[in-house]
Design a protein around this motif. Structure first.
Motif, PDB file in Angstrom:
ATOM      1  N   PHE A  46       4.800  29.679  36.405  1.00  0.00           N
ATOM      2  CA  PHE A  46       5.131  28.282  36.647  1.00  0.00           C
ATOM      3  C   PHE A  46       3.878  27.501  37.038  1.00  0.00           C
ATOM      4  CE2 PHE A  46       6.532  24.625  39.061  1.00  0.00           C
ATOM      5  CZ  PHE A  46       7.556  24.120  38.284  1.00  0.00           C
ATOM      6  N   ALA A  47       3.050  28.077  37.915  1.00  0.00           N
ATOM      7  CA  ALA A  47       1.836  27.386  38.372  1.00  0.00           C
ATOM      8  C   ALA A  47       0.894  27.101  37.210  1.00  0.00           C
ATOM      9  CB  ALA A  47       1.134  28.219  39.448  1.00  0.00           C
ATOM     10  N   VAL A  48       0.719  28.082  36.333  1.00  0.00           N
ATOM     11  CA  VAL A  48      -0.171  27.898  35.181  1.00  0.00           C
ATOM     12  C   VAL A  48       0.399  26.844  34.234  1.00  0.00           C
ATOM     13  CG1 VAL A  48      -1.136  29.015  33.122  1.00  0.00           C
ATOM     14  CG2 VAL A  48      -1.198  30.202  35.334  1.00  0.00           C
ATOM     15  N   LEU A  49       1.682  26.948  33.926  1.00  0.00           N
ATOM     16  CA  LEU A  49       2.302  25.989  33.011  1.00  0.00           C
ATOM     17  C   LEU A  49       2.293  24.583  33.617  1.00  0.00           C
ATOM     18  CD1 LEU A  49       3.559  25.768  30.223  1.00  0.00           C
ATOM     19  CD2 LEU A  49       5.790  26.218  31.267  1.00  0.00           C
ATOM     20  N   GLU A  50       2.553  24.479  34.909  1.00  0.00           N
ATOM     21  CA  GLU A  50       2.555  23.173  35.569  1.00  0.00           C
ATOM     22  C   GLU A  50       1.157  22.558  35.558  1.00  0.00           C
ATOM     23  OE1 GLU A  50       2.126  20.057  38.284  1.00  0.00           O
ATOM     24  OE2 GLU A  50       1.270  22.013  38.783  1.00  0.00           O
ATOM     25  N   LEU A  51       0.130  23.368  35.758  1.00  0.00           N
ATOM     26  CA  LEU A  51      -1.249  22.874  35.706  1.00  0.00           C
ATOM     27  C   LEU A  51      -1.549  22.259  34.337  1.00  0.00           C
ATOM     28  CD1 LEU A  51      -4.238  22.713  36.795  1.00  0.00           C
ATOM     29  CD2 LEU A  51      -4.542  24.950  35.707  1.00  0.00           C
ATOM     30  N   ILE A  52      -1.215  22.981  33.278  1.00  0.00           N
ATOM     31  CA  ILE A  52      -1.517  22.514  31.922  1.00  0.00           C
ATOM     32  C   ILE A  52      -0.643  21.310  31.562  1.00  0.00           C
ATOM     33  CG2 ILE A  52      -1.557  23.203  29.481  1.00  0.00           C
ATOM     34  CD1 ILE A  52      -2.174  26.087  30.612  1.00  0.00           C
ATOM     35  N   TYR A  53       0.594  21.327  32.027  1.00  0.00           N
ATOM     36  CA  TYR A  53       1.511  20.198  31.826  1.00  0.00           C
ATOM     37  C   TYR A  53       0.956  18.938  32.496  1.00  0.00           C
ATOM     38  CZ  TYR A  53       5.883  17.495  32.548  1.00  0.00           C
ATOM     39  OH  TYR A  53       6.854  16.524  32.607  1.00  0.00           O
ATOM     40  N   SER A  54       0.452  19.087  33.727  1.00  0.00           N
ATOM     41  CA  SER A  54      -0.017  17.937  34.502  1.00  0.00           C
ATOM     42  C   SER A  54      -1.418  17.483  34.124  1.00  0.00           C
ATOM     43  CB  SER A  54      -0.011  18.271  35.994  1.00  0.00           C
ATOM     44  OG  SER A  54       1.285  18.573  36.424  1.00  0.00           O
ATOM     45  N   LYS A  55      -2.316  18.437  33.858  1.00  0.00           N
ATOM     46  CA  LYS A  55      -3.729  18.104  33.675  1.00  0.00           C
ATOM     47  C   LYS A  55      -4.217  18.209  32.235  1.00  0.00           C
ATOM     48  CE  LYS A  55      -4.708  18.354  38.249  1.00  0.00           C
ATOM     49  NZ  LYS A  55      -5.159  17.338  39.100  1.00  0.00           N
ATOM     50  N   GLY A  56      -3.359  18.704  31.332  1.00  0.00           N
ATOM     51  CA  GLY A  56      -3.795  18.871  29.952  1.00  0.00           C
ATOM     52  C   GLY A  56      -4.447  20.233  29.745  1.00  0.00           C
ATOM     53  N   GLU A  57      -4.933  20.450  28.533  1.00  0.00           N
ATOM     54  CA  GLU A  57      -5.505  21.755  28.195  1.00  0.00           C
ATOM     55  C   GLU A  57      -6.592  22.146  29.188  1.00  0.00           C
ATOM     56  OE1 GLU A  57      -8.764  20.817  24.747  1.00  0.00           O
ATOM     57  OE2 GLU A  57      -6.656  20.746  24.146  1.00  0.00           O
ATOM     58  N   GLN A  58      -6.675  23.459  29.453  1.00  0.00           N
ATOM     59  CA  GLN A  58      -7.612  23.985  30.436  1.00  0.00           C
ATOM     60  C   GLN A  58      -8.327  25.212  29.885  1.00  0.00           C
ATOM     61  OE1 GLN A  58      -8.034  22.688  33.729  1.00  0.00           O
ATOM     62  NE2 GLN A  58      -6.845  21.023  32.829  1.00  0.00           N
ATOM     63  N   PRO A  59      -9.613  25.369  30.199  1.00  0.00           N
ATOM     64  CA  PRO A  59     -10.280  26.625  29.831  1.00  0.00           C
ATOM     65  C   PRO A  59      -9.605  27.777  30.584  1.00  0.00           C
ATOM     66  CG  PRO A  59     -11.878  24.979  30.585  1.00  0.00           C
ATOM     67  CD  PRO A  59     -10.510  24.438  30.864  1.00  0.00           C
ATOM     68  N   ILE A  60      -9.214  28.812  29.856  1.00  0.00           N
ATOM     69  CA  ILE A  60      -8.505  29.932  30.480  1.00  0.00           C
ATOM     70  C   ILE A  60      -9.321  30.509  31.635  1.00  0.00           C
ATOM     71  CG2 ILE A  60      -7.661  32.288  30.073  1.00  0.00           C
ATOM     72  CD1 ILE A  60      -6.754  31.304  27.292  1.00  0.00           C
ATOM     73  N   GLN A  61     -10.641  30.548  31.475  1.00  0.00           N
ATOM     74  CA  GLN A  61     -11.504  31.119  32.503  1.00  0.00           C
ATOM     75  C   GLN A  61     -11.466  30.332  33.823  1.00  0.00           C
ATOM     76  OE1 GLN A  61     -12.197  30.302  29.392  1.00  0.00           O
ATOM     77  NE2 GLN A  61     -13.373  31.888  28.369  1.00  0.00           N
ATOM     78  N   LYS A  62     -11.049  29.072  33.786  1.00  0.00           N
ATOM     79  CA  LYS A  62     -11.060  28.214  34.981  1.00  0.00           C
ATOM     80  C   LYS A  62      -9.683  28.090  35.639  1.00  0.00           C
ATOM     81  CE  LYS A  62     -15.352  26.756  34.376  1.00  0.00           C
ATOM     82  NZ  LYS A  62     -16.415  27.322  35.162  1.00  0.00           N
ATOM     83  N   ILE A  63      -8.638  28.562  34.980  1.00  0.00           N
ATOM     84  CA  ILE A  63      -7.280  28.387  35.490  1.00  0.00           C
ATOM     85  C   ILE A  63      -7.087  29.075  36.836  1.00  0.00           C
ATOM     86  CG2 ILE A  63      -4.843  28.958  35.073  1.00  0.00           C
ATOM     87  CD1 ILE A  63      -5.374  28.430  32.087  1.00  0.00           C
ATOM     88  N   GLY A  64      -7.623  30.280  36.982  1.00  0.00           N
ATOM     89  CA  GLY A  64      -7.445  31.040  38.220  1.00  0.00           C
ATOM     90  C   GLY A  64      -7.912  30.286  39.450  1.00  0.00           C
ATOM     91  N   ASP A  65      -9.031  29.589  39.334  1.00  0.00           N
ATOM     92  CA  ASP A  65      -9.551  28.823  40.466  1.00  0.00           C
ATOM     93  C   ASP A  65      -8.610  27.687  40.854  1.00  0.00           C
ATOM     94  OD1 ASP A  65     -11.816  30.409  40.340  1.00  0.00           O
ATOM     95  OD2 ASP A  65     -12.958  28.943  39.164  1.00  0.00           O
ATOM     96  N   ILE A 103      -0.568  23.419  26.163  1.00  0.00           N
ATOM     97  CA  ILE A 103       0.891  23.433  26.216  1.00  0.00           C
ATOM     98  C   ILE A 103       1.459  23.092  24.836  1.00  0.00           C
ATOM     99  CG2 ILE A 103       1.197  21.022  26.909  1.00  0.00           C
ATOM    100  CD1 ILE A 103       3.359  22.118  28.926  1.00  0.00           C
ATOM    101  N   THR A 104       2.531  23.769  24.459  1.00  0.00           N
ATOM    102  CA  THR A 104       3.194  23.503  23.185  1.00  0.00           C
ATOM    103  C   THR A 104       4.264  22.429  23.388  1.00  0.00           C
ATOM    104  OG1 THR A 104       4.898  25.167  23.587  1.00  0.00           O
ATOM    105  CG2 THR A 104       2.891  25.909  22.424  1.00  0.00           C
ATOM    106  N   ASN A 105       4.830  21.959  22.265  1.00  0.00           N
ATOM    107  CA  ASN A 105       5.947  21.014  22.368  1.00  0.00           C
ATOM    108  C   ASN A 105       7.106  21.634  23.137  1.00  0.00           C
ATOM    109  OD1 ASN A 105       4.616  18.992  20.989  1.00  0.00           O
ATOM    110  ND2 ASN A 105       5.478  19.561  18.999  1.00  0.00           N
ATOM    111  N   GLU A 106       7.357  22.921  22.894  1.00  0.00           N
ATOM    112  CA  GLU A 106       8.436  23.616  23.595  1.00  0.00           C
ATOM    113  C   GLU A 106       8.153  23.685  25.100  1.00  0.00           C
ATOM    114  OE1 GLU A 106      10.728  27.947  23.497  1.00  0.00           O
ATOM    115  OE2 GLU A 106       9.369  27.420  21.855  1.00  0.00           O
ATOM    116  N   GLY A 107       6.900  23.962  25.463  1.00  0.00           N
ATOM    117  CA  GLY A 107       6.514  23.996  26.870  1.00  0.00           C
ATOM    118  C   GLY A 107       6.634  22.630  27.517  1.00  0.00           C
ATOM    119  N   HIS A 108       6.248  21.611  26.791  1.00  0.00           N
ATOM    120  CA  HIS A 108       6.348  20.239  27.289  1.00  0.00           C
ATOM    121  C   HIS A 108       7.801  19.844  27.496  1.00  0.00           C
ATOM    122  CE1 HIS A 108       4.758  16.214  27.972  1.00  0.00           C
ATOM    123  NE2 HIS A 108       3.562  16.783  27.955  1.00  0.00           N
ATOM    124  N   THR A 109       8.644  20.172  26.532  1.00  0.00           N
ATOM    125  CA  THR A 109      10.078  19.866  26.648  1.00  0.00           C
ATOM    126  C   THR A 109      10.677  20.570  27.860  1.00  0.00           C
ATOM    127  OG1 THR A 109      10.260  19.546  24.259  1.00  0.00           O
ATOM    128  CG2 THR A 109      12.298  20.029  25.446  1.00  0.00           C
TER     129      THR A 109
END
Length: 152
Positions: A46-65, A103-109
Motif C-alpha cells: 500500500f505504501a509503495v502504491l500510494e507513493l506512486i499514486y500521489s507523487k507519480g513515477e519513481q525510480p525503484i532504487q529510491k522508493i525504499g527511502d 502506476i497503471t490505469n488499474e492501479g490508479h482506478t
C-alpha cells in the motif's frame, strides 16, 4: 525540590512518555494495517502504491527511502504489485541503470476507489483528538523527533 529530585522526575517522565508513545503507536499502526488489509494488500504494498499514486513515477532504487522500507524488499514488493497489475516497470531512457515504477490505469482506478476510504479510516483512528490537539501533537512530535535526531 532539589536538582536530584528534578532529574529523577524528568527521567521518570521520559520513560513514561516513551512507553505511552510506543503503545499508542503500536495500537494506531495495528488499526491502520487492519484497514489496509481490507483492500487486499499489505502495508508495504500500500505504501509503495500510494507513493506512486500521489507523487507519480519513481525510480525503484529510491522508493525504499521514501516509504521507510529496506531497499532489499523493494524489488519483491514491486514484483507483487506488478503481478497484481497495479504498476509496471519503465526503463529510464537516459540511464539504463535506473528503472521507474509507474502506476497503471488499474492501479490508479483502485487507488481512486480505496484512498478516500483509507483517509476516512485514518481520520476515525485519530478521532480522539480535535483539530487543535492534532496540530499541537504534530508540532510536539516534530520537536521531539528533531531533537532526538540531533541532541547536540
Amino acid at each position: 525540590m532539589d536538582s536530584q529530585d528534578n532529574k529523577q522526575l524528568e527521567e521518570e517522565l521520559s520513560l513514561k512518555l516513551f512507553v505511552v508513545l510506543s503503545r499508542a503507536f503500536q495500537t494506531i499502526r495495528k488499526r491502520v494495517e487492519e484497514d489496509i488489509k481490507t483492500y487486499g494488500m499489505n502495508p508495504t504494498e500500500f505504501a509503495v502504491l500510494e507513493l506512486i499514486y500521489s507523487k507519480g513515477e519513481q525510480p525503484i532504487q529510491k522508493i525504499g527511502d521514501q516509504v521507510l522500507i529496506a531497499s532489499s524488499s523493494i524489488t519483491y514488493v514491486v514484483d507483487k504489485l506488478e503481478k497484481k497489475g497495479y504498476l509496471v516497470r519503465k526503463p529510464c531512457p537516459k540511464d539504463r541503470r535506473i528503472t521507474y515504477a509507474v502506476i497503471t490505469n488499474e492501479g490508479h482506478t483502485l487507488m481512486n476507489e480505496i484512498f478516500p476510504k483509507h483517509k476516512e479510516a485514518i481520520n476515525s483512528i485519530f478521532g480522539g483528538l480535535d483539530t487543535k490537539e492534532k496540530e499541537l501533537v504534530i508540532d510536539q512530535l516534530k520537536k521531539l523527533g528533531y531533537y532526538a535526531a540531533d541532541p547536540l
